[in-house]
Write a protein that holds these residues in place. Structure first.
Motif, PDB file in Angstrom:
ATOM      1  N   VAL A   5       0.832  -1.205   0.000  1.00 39.58           N
ATOM      2  CA  VAL A   5       0.000   0.000   0.000  1.00 39.58           C
ATOM      3  C   VAL A   5       0.865   1.252   0.000  1.00 39.58           C
ATOM      4  CG1 VAL A   5      -1.752   1.290   1.265  1.00 39.58           C
ATOM      5  CG2 VAL A   5      -1.901  -1.207   1.128  1.00 39.58           C
ATOM      6  N   GLY A   6       1.906   1.248   0.835  1.00 41.86           N
ATOM      7  CA  GLY A   6       2.788   2.409   0.883  1.00 41.86           C
ATOM      8  C   GLY A   6       3.493   2.660  -0.436  1.00 41.86           C
ATOM      9  N   ARG A   7       3.901   1.595  -1.091  1.00 48.39           N
ATOM     10  CA  ARG A   7       4.578   1.750  -2.380  1.00 48.39           C
ATOM     11  C   ARG A   7       3.626   2.284  -3.443  1.00 48.39           C
ATOM     12  NH1 ARG A   7       7.623  -3.450  -4.252  1.00 48.39           N
ATOM     13  NH2 ARG A   7       8.194  -1.934  -5.873  1.00 48.39           N
ATOM     14  N   VAL A   8       2.361   1.864  -3.383  1.00 48.91           N
ATOM     15  CA  VAL A   8       1.373   2.384  -4.333  1.00 48.91           C
ATOM     16  C   VAL A   8       1.223   3.893  -4.166  1.00 48.91           C
ATOM     17  CG1 VAL A   8      -1.059   2.339  -5.012  1.00 48.91           C
ATOM     18  CG2 VAL A   8       0.124   0.197  -4.511  1.00 48.91           C
ATOM     19  N   CYS A   9       1.118   4.338  -2.938  1.00 53.61           N
ATOM     20  CA  CYS A   9       0.932   5.776  -2.688  1.00 53.61           C
ATOM     21  C   CYS A   9       2.200   6.572  -3.013  1.00 53.61           C
ATOM     22  CB  CYS A   9       0.520   6.002  -1.235  1.00 53.61           C
ATOM     23  SG  CYS A   9      -1.140   5.365  -0.855  1.00 53.61           S
ATOM     24  N   GLU A  10       3.359   5.993  -2.758  1.00 52.56           N
ATOM     25  CA  GLU A  10       4.597   6.692  -3.111  1.00 52.56           C
ATOM     26  C   GLU A  10       4.703   6.882  -4.621  1.00 52.56           C
ATOM     27  OE1 GLU A  10       7.760   4.418  -1.527  1.00 52.56           O
ATOM     28  OE2 GLU A  10       7.318   4.885   0.581  1.00 52.56           O
ATOM     29  N   SER A  11       4.415   5.848  -5.364  1.00 55.76           N
ATOM     30  CA  SER A  11       4.449   5.959  -6.819  1.00 55.76           C
ATOM     31  C   SER A  11       3.391   6.933  -7.320  1.00 55.76           C
ATOM     32  CB  SER A  11       4.249   4.574  -7.452  1.00 55.76           C
ATOM     33  OG  SER A  11       4.314   4.648  -8.853  1.00 55.76           O
TER      34      SER A  11
END
Length: 515
Positions: free
Chosen positions: A227-233
């Motif tokens: 989830v964090g990687r999705v939001c960072e991207s």
């Protein structure tokens, strides 16, 4: 011999052969004076020089002058019995010998030809050097000359050009993997998109595709770490150069992955409003518009608005018939409404993109089995051909599942058990609800009840990876190492790209070492 008149001083040239050896009388032809002339004594040196001078004068060309004009003979007219004379060059007309003239003419021609060849060679060399320099600056070739900094710049440009070609190939491969719709394909696509985004940080479109790959990987494997990687991207896509619909789609992926239902619905409306006017403008961008409609449909599904989700999914399939996830999500929604024939049709359309998709094959088999069953004891409020009540139950089911996951994440396992059980009552054949209920029992320490729920979920859907993971945990807690290893390995086969794959492999290693 030279004679001079003593009266008028006129000089006369006489041949030595006409002069007698003794004194003689001579008469001036100009003034008529008669005088006596003495013959000169013979001079051998003078006679020899005179003879040589006369010989040279006889062979030398006579110059033209106004006092002694040159007489030119008229050219004879050409006739059949008198051949046409060859044109006389002006040098020949001036008395230059034929051999000397031809030699001089040949020398001039050879010299002119050599000069032309030298000039042409020089032009070719200059053009070649200029072309090589241009190719070298573009990095297409390596030049052995130039300053070290120029060489370094050319080498860097060449490497950058090769890297750009590789990145373009990786992007095409990533898009092809993204279309396959499996967790491992999404994982590999995310890796390629991440590499391409690193090479082109200003391209927001690549970041959006990276966010999409991570989102679907998270959705299929329930890996909360993604989830964090999705939001960072998604954040990087919004700060880079990108179009408004692309940025809105990136924000929607983050909201969906984070479980922000209200914000997801708001972003879905914005995304559709931005993308709809572009459909008729650029047909080549229809696959992108289909992805936008698909993500919007997921937001409506999460918000419990199945009818709106159904409309967006149908629109997505119209824009891109090869979109696997759009076809599969539409098929699942139709199956929830008990329209199994239409669900099977959409599932088969999804299989055209990836014929080896195990999850879609398993779902189609279940729908065919349900379609073959007699429709006994229908629901009181369900009428054939009317999916309204089924869609309402689907909305309630999604809401209960979402509340149950939130309770699980917060550690409220008893409350989560209540939500999952209520969801299972609405859709008894839902493998997701049954598996979630099993994990709730597992968290409460009821291994036996959890084991029953996981087996029930696999009975409804033999390809449900999370159920195999739950069975592995149950058997490990119950001391059945062999069965635990089997179910763990089965889980890794179905979800090799799961976030806890390394942890499960470590468990397998420990179980084999201890057993």
């Amino acid at each position: 011999m030279r004679l001079q008149c003593p009266s008028c001083s006129t000089v006369f040239e006489l041949s030595d052969a006409a002069i007698p050896d003794s004194p003689f009388k001579a008469r001036c032809s100009k003034c008529g004076t008669i005088f006596t002339a003495q013959p000169s004594a013979p001079d051998p040196v003078r006679d020899e020089l005179t003879a040589e001078f006369e010989r040279e004068a006889a062979t030398a060309p006579r110059p033209l002058s106004a006092a002694q004009p040159r007489k030119v003979q008229p050219e004879p007219r050409p006739s059949s019995d008198f051949p046409q004379p060859r044109e006389t060059h002006r040098y020949q007309a001036n008395g230059i010998p034929e051999e000397e003239f031809q030699h001089t003419l040949k020398t001039l021609k050879s010299r002119s030809r050599n000069q032309l060849v030298l000039l042409f060679t020089l032009i070719v060399v200059i053009i070649s050097l200029a072309g090589l320099t241009v190719l070298g600056r573009q990095g297409l070739i390596h030049l052995p000359w130039g300053a070290p900094e120029i060489k370094q710049q050319i080498t860097t440009t060449h490497v950058r050009h090769l890297q750009q070609i590789k990145n373009e190939g990786d992007l095409r491969q990533a898009l092809e993997l993204y279309k396959l719709g499996t967790p491992e394909a999404y994982q590999r696509a995310a890796e390629l998109f991440a590499a391409a985004a690193k090479a082109r940080p200003d391209d927001g479109a690549i970041e959006v595709w990276l966010a999409a790959s991570l989102f679907w990987q998270n959705r299929l494997s329930t890996d909360q770490a993604l989830v964090g990687r999705v939001c960072e991207s998604s954040q990087r896509a919004q700060t880079a150069k990108t179009e408004a619909p692309v940025a809105a789609r990136a924000r929607l992926y983050c909201a969906l992955a984070s479980g922000e239902t209200e914000r997801s619905l708001e972003l879905a409306q914005q995304l559709v409003a931005l993308g709809e006017p572009l459909i008729e403008v650029d047909r080549d961008a229809w696959p992108q518009r289909a992805e936008e409609r698909l993500s919007a449909a997921l937001a409506y599904v999460a918000g419990g608005k199945s009818s709106e989700a159904l409309d967006h999914l149908k629109r997505a399939v119209e824009l891109d018939a090869t979109n696997l996830q759009a076809n599969f999500e539409l098929a699942k929604l139709l199956a929830e409404g008990k329209d199994y024939a239409a669900a099977i049709e959409r599932g088969e359309a999804a299989l055209k993109t990836n014929p080896e998709h195990a999850g879609i094959k398993s779902a189609i088999e279940q729908w065919r089995a349900k379609l073959a069953q007699p429709t006994s004891e229908p629901d009181d409020d369900y009428e054939p051909g009317d999916a309204g009540n089924a869609l309402a139950r689907h909305d309630q089911f999604n809401m209960l599942m979402r509340q149950g996951r939130e309770a699980m994440n917060a550690g409220r396992y008893t409350e989560a058990l209540h939500y999952f059980a209520s969801a299972k009552q609405i859709m008894p054949l839902s493998s997701d609800a049954t598996t979630a209920l099993g994990y709730a029992y597992l968290s409460l320490g009821n291994n036996s009840a959890a084991l029953d729920r996981f087996n029930e979920a696999l009975g409804n859907n033999p390809g449900h990876a999370s159920a195999y993971r739950g069975l592995g945990i149950c058997h490990q807690r119950m001391g059945s190492s062999g069965k635990a290893i089997y179910y763990y390995e089965r889980y890794l086969q179905l979800a090799p790209g799961a976030s806890d794959a390394d942890q499960i492999r470590q468990r397998i290693t420990e179980l084999r070492a201890g057993g």
